[in-house]
Structures are given as structure tokens and as C-alpha cells.
Design a protein around this motif. Structure first.
Motif, PDB file in Angstrom:
ATOM      1  N   THR A 155       1.536   7.253   4.394  1.00  0.00           N
ATOM      2  CA  THR A 155       0.534   6.261   4.779  1.00  0.00           C
ATOM      3  C   THR A 155       0.239   5.321   3.616  1.00  0.00           C
ATOM      4  OG1 THR A 155      -0.505   7.845   6.284  1.00  0.00           O
ATOM      5  CG2 THR A 155      -1.821   5.925   5.627  1.00  0.00           C
ATOM      6  N   ASN A 156       0.437   4.028   3.843  1.00  0.00           N
ATOM      7  CA  ASN A 156       0.135   3.025   2.824  1.00  0.00           C
ATOM      8  C   ASN A 156      -1.373   2.933   2.652  1.00  0.00           C
ATOM      9  OD1 ASN A 156      -0.506   0.328   1.677  1.00  0.00           O
ATOM     10  ND2 ASN A 156       1.710  -0.002   1.829  1.00  0.00           N
ATOM     11  N   ARG A 158      -3.241   0.861   0.941  1.00  0.00           N
ATOM     12  CA  ARG A 158      -3.802  -0.484   0.970  1.00  0.00           C
ATOM     13  C   ARG A 158      -3.871  -1.043   2.388  1.00  0.00           C
ATOM     14  NH1 ARG A 158      -1.709  -5.448   1.027  1.00  0.00           N
ATOM     15  NH2 ARG A 158       0.407  -4.614   0.903  1.00  0.00           N
ATOM     16  N   THR A 159      -2.798  -0.881   3.164  1.00  0.00           N
ATOM     17  CA  THR A 159      -2.742  -1.488   4.496  1.00  0.00           C
ATOM     18  C   THR A 159      -3.185  -0.538   5.610  1.00  0.00           C
ATOM     19  OG1 THR A 159      -0.452  -0.807   4.916  1.00  0.00           O
ATOM     20  CG2 THR A 159      -0.800  -2.890   3.733  1.00  0.00           C
ATOM     21  N   ARG A 163       4.568   4.135   6.775  1.00  0.00           N
ATOM     22  CA  ARG A 163       5.916   3.727   6.410  1.00  0.00           C
ATOM     23  C   ARG A 163       6.834   4.909   6.630  1.00  0.00           C
ATOM     24  NH1 ARG A 163       8.392   1.347   0.667  1.00  0.00           N
ATOM     25  NH2 ARG A 163      10.600   1.562   1.291  1.00  0.00           N
ATOM     26  N   GLU A 189       2.732   6.283  -6.118  1.00  0.00           N
ATOM     27  CA  GLU A 189       3.170   4.885  -6.109  1.00  0.00           C
ATOM     28  C   GLU A 189       4.670   4.799  -5.899  1.00  0.00           C
ATOM     29  OE1 GLU A 189       3.246   1.119  -9.171  1.00  0.00           O
ATOM     30  OE2 GLU A 189       1.364   2.232  -8.956  1.00  0.00           O
ATOM     31  N   GLU A 193       3.521   0.082  -4.199  1.00  0.00           N
ATOM     32  CA  GLU A 193       2.517   0.425  -3.191  1.00  0.00           C
ATOM     33  C   GLU A 193       2.101   1.884  -3.357  1.00  0.00           C
ATOM     34  OE1 GLU A 193       0.905  -1.406  -1.175  1.00  0.00           O
ATOM     35  OE2 GLU A 193       2.097  -3.219  -0.788  1.00  0.00           O
ATOM     36  N   SER A 194       0.846   2.180  -3.014  1.00  0.00           N
ATOM     37  CA  SER A 194       0.325   3.544  -3.137  1.00  0.00           C
ATOM     38  C   SER A 194       0.296   4.204  -1.767  1.00  0.00           C
ATOM     39  CB  SER A 194      -1.084   3.517  -3.744  1.00  0.00           C
ATOM     40  OG  SER A 194      -1.046   3.011  -5.064  1.00  0.00           O
ATOM     41  N   TYR A 195       0.653   5.498  -1.742  1.00  0.00           N
ATOM     42  CA  TYR A 195       0.778   6.214  -0.478  1.00  0.00           C
ATOM     43  C   TYR A 195       0.014   7.529  -0.497  1.00  0.00           C
ATOM     44  CZ  TYR A 195       4.457   2.899   0.694  1.00  0.00           C
ATOM     45  OH  TYR A 195       5.149   1.747   0.971  1.00  0.00           O
TER      46      TYR A 195
END
Length: 361
Positions: A155-156, A158-159, A163, A189, A193-195
Motif C-alpha cells: 500500500t502506497n 502517500r496515495t 501497488r 521505501e 515511494e513509501s509503502y
């Protein structure tokens, strides 16, 4: 010589593996039985969290030496998990019940995680399974694989979107991102992007599986309990139930959407160039629910072995009653997941009822 009951051509099966901490050893037991069945060829695996770990370990084993090596790889991995220092090693409680609710170490950890973030408690992002995964998984082999596909979900942060990583994107960081509980570990990261844990957005992801024309059947191996007999009233029980619902809702919502599409195909409203895959589910909720949520953090070797035995029994029972359906029909009715009785609504020309129930109108 063909064994009695064996088909002339083993069915290509896709596995969808849920996550759930050490309860992933239950799925190991189920997989051990599936790998011994002569009519099943596993060519696609989708996994999240502990399911992601099972997926890459299984895939590596299959690529190295077929089902026998897949079984050996899974056993070696979970026995190694049992040897990793964890909360079970710091508790005086041994044996049943397997939960850690009364463990001082678990209670201390639970309290600290509510007061401080993992960025405070674990700023370097240490994960006890990183070294084990590094020694176990050959990601280059997964990258080269043509005959076996692996999909892992994360899961991203930020958004808020999921993914799905495929064979060519897999790495230790991807596996750990899929299993990154935000109250326990700092976000992982990847490519800037961080997950967090993939269970928030796909536990596991189903859509990538059904796109493959070679898959005839999808078997979901569930871990999180779907139903509870009683409404939780204690704070910890409420939090645990919220997590169960959250981690279940993603996959069942996705399956419900697929069920709707299959219904439209049956009615001729949509055309499909190939036969839709059959769907099956081996649900571990009834076995695992009574163990308690804290037992997901118990990696005591005896508990791992106990979970394996539970899963192995469930796998045998499921195959005894459903193996003949593989390649022939679904044993799960996805339409039952819809918020209305679509069969009745369709007959009455009341399809807008579904749109209303889903907030579309």
C-alpha cells in the motif's frame, strides 16, 4: 501409470494467499497438501504480508525442483522463522492457549507502540526476517521465470493506493513492504515511494490473476476470521476486530466485483474471449479465530508446528470434498458477496438496486 482419479492434464491453478503474521504457517500446511495433489499445477501466486513470504518461498522452490522442492523450501523457511528471536522467547507462557495476551513482553511492546511510532522505537527499520529472506530467496531466479508468475501487494502510504509488484520487480524490500505493519515498522521505501502492509488495499490482489488466460482455477487461502459470534467490548478486542474486517474487506470486495462481472457475462451483457476461471476458498478463520490476534506475533516453534498441522488437516479436508471440482466448476459463489440478491434483482429488472446499495446513485 496414471494414478486413480488423476486427470490426463493437471489443472493450472493460481493461489491467492492472505497475510496474518505467524498464522501464515497455517497456509504453509494447506500448501503442503496442495503440492502433493497430482491434478494440481501451481503456475501463479498472489500474496500479501505473510502470504507474500509464502509466495516467494514457494515460487523459488517450484522453480528449483518442482512440488517436492516447494514443500521443502516452505518447511525450511517456517522452521527458520521459529528460530528467530521474538516475543515468544521472552514470555514465560508456553503451550496452549497460544496467544500472548498475558505476556509481559507483549504487553510492554503493545503499550510502547501506542505511545511512540516505529520511527522512534526502530529508526533504522530493523526487520527480524530480512536476513532470513536474503538467505532463502533468489530474486534473480524469480525475475527470469517465464512459467511461474508471482504478484505481491503493498500500500502506497502517500496515495493510499495499492501497488502490485510482479516477478521482475520483486526484492527483499518489496516482500517486507507487503508485510509492513505501520505501528511496528517504519514504511519501506521503494523507488522514492513509501509503502505499508498490502493488506489495507489487497489481501491479496486478485485482478492480476484473472487476466492470465492459462489459469483455470483460483484458490484463495484465507487466514483472517470472517465472522465472530460475539460483539467485542474490550478495547483490544475492538481494535483486533477492526483489523480483521479491514484486512478481509479488500479481497472480498474485489471478489464481489468479479462476481458481478461474471453474472453479466452469463447474461450475455459482456463477452469474454475465454472461459472465466473457477473460484475456490480454503478458509482458516474457524481454526485461527479462537487463537487470538496476539498469537499472530507468536513464533514459538511448537506453535508454528501446531499451525502447520491445522492447515494440513484443512487442506486434506478441502481436497477430499472439492478436488474433483478443480477445472470443472467453482466451489465459491461470488454473487453471495454482493450487497443485494443479484439473481432476484436481475430477474425483476431491478439492477439499479445494486447501484443504490453501492452508493452509485
Amino acid at each position: 501409470m496414471k494414478k486413480q482419479g488423476q486427470t490426463s492434464s493437471p489443472r493450472k491453478v493460481a493461489l491467492a494467499l492472505q497475510g496474518g503474521g505467524s498464522h501464515g504457517a497455517y497456509a504453509w500446511g494447506v500448501l503442503d497438501e496442495l503440492l502433493q495433489h497430482p491434478d494440481i499445477t501451481i503456475d501463479t501466486v498472489s500474496g500479501t504480508s505473510a502470504g507474500a513470504m509464502n509466495a516467494v518461498v514457494l515460487a523459488n522452490g517450484l522453480l528449483r525442483g518442482g512440488p517436492a522442492e516447494g514443500r521443502r523450501a516452505l518447511r525450511q523457511f517456517w522452521e527458520s522463522v521459529g528460530s528467530v528471536p521474538g516475543l515468544a522467547a521472552m514470555t514465560a507462557h508456553i503451550g496452549k492457549p497460544w496467544h500472548l495476551d498475558n505476556s509481559p513482553a507483549y504487553l510492554w511492546f503493545d503499550m510502547m507502540s501506542r505511545l511512540w511510532s516505529p520511527y522512534d522505537l526502530n529508526p533504522l527499520g530493523y526487520h527480524p526476517l530480512r536476513g532470513l529472506l536474503k538467505d532463502t530467496i533468489d530474486f534473480a531466479e524469480l525475475d527470469r521465470a517465464q512459467e511461474l508468475r508471482v504478484y505481491l501487494c503493498a500500500t502506497n502510504v502517500r496515495t493510499g493506493r495499492r501497488r502490485v509488484f510482479d516477478n521482475k520487480e520483486l526484492s527483499i524490500d518489496v516482500v517486507l513492504a507487503s508485510a509492513c505493519l505501520p505501528f511496528v515498522f517504519p514504511a519501506v521505501e521503494i523507488e522514492g515511494e513509501s509503502y505499508w502492509d498490502g493488506g489495507y488495499t489487497g489481501n491479496p490482489a486478485i485482478a492480476p490473476i484473472i487476466r492470465d488466460e492459462r489459469v483455470s482455477d483460483v484458490i484463495l487461502v484465507g487466514i483472517n476470521p470472517l465472522e465472530r459470534d460475539e460483539v467485542p467490548r474490550h478495547a483490544r478486542d475492538i481494535i483486533n476486530r477492526v483489523n480483521e474486517i479491514s484486512f478481509n474487506s479488500t479481497v472480498w470486495t474485489e471478489l464481489a466485483a468479479i462476481g458481478l462481472l461474471l453474472r453479466f457475462i452469463d447474461e450475455g451483457a459482456l463477452n469474454l474471449r475465454r472461459q472465466a476461471p473457477h473460484f475456490h476458498a480454503i478458509e482458516g478463520g474457524n481454526d485461527l479465530g479462537p487463537l487470538g490476534a496476539s498469537s499472530k506475533m507468536n513464533n514459538d516453534p511448537a506453535f508454528i508446528s501446531y499451525l502447520f498441522d491445522l492447515g494440513s488437516r484443512a487442506g486434506k479436508d478441502w481436497l477430499a470434498g472439492n478436488a474433483a471440482a478443480i477445472g470443472q466448476r467453482s466451489t465459491v459463489d461470488l454473487e453471495e458477496l454482493l450487497p443485494v440478491d443479484l439473481k432476484k434483482s436481475s430477474a425483476e429488472g431491478d439492477l439499479p438496486a445494486f447501484a443504490a446499495a453501492s452508493g452509485k446513485v
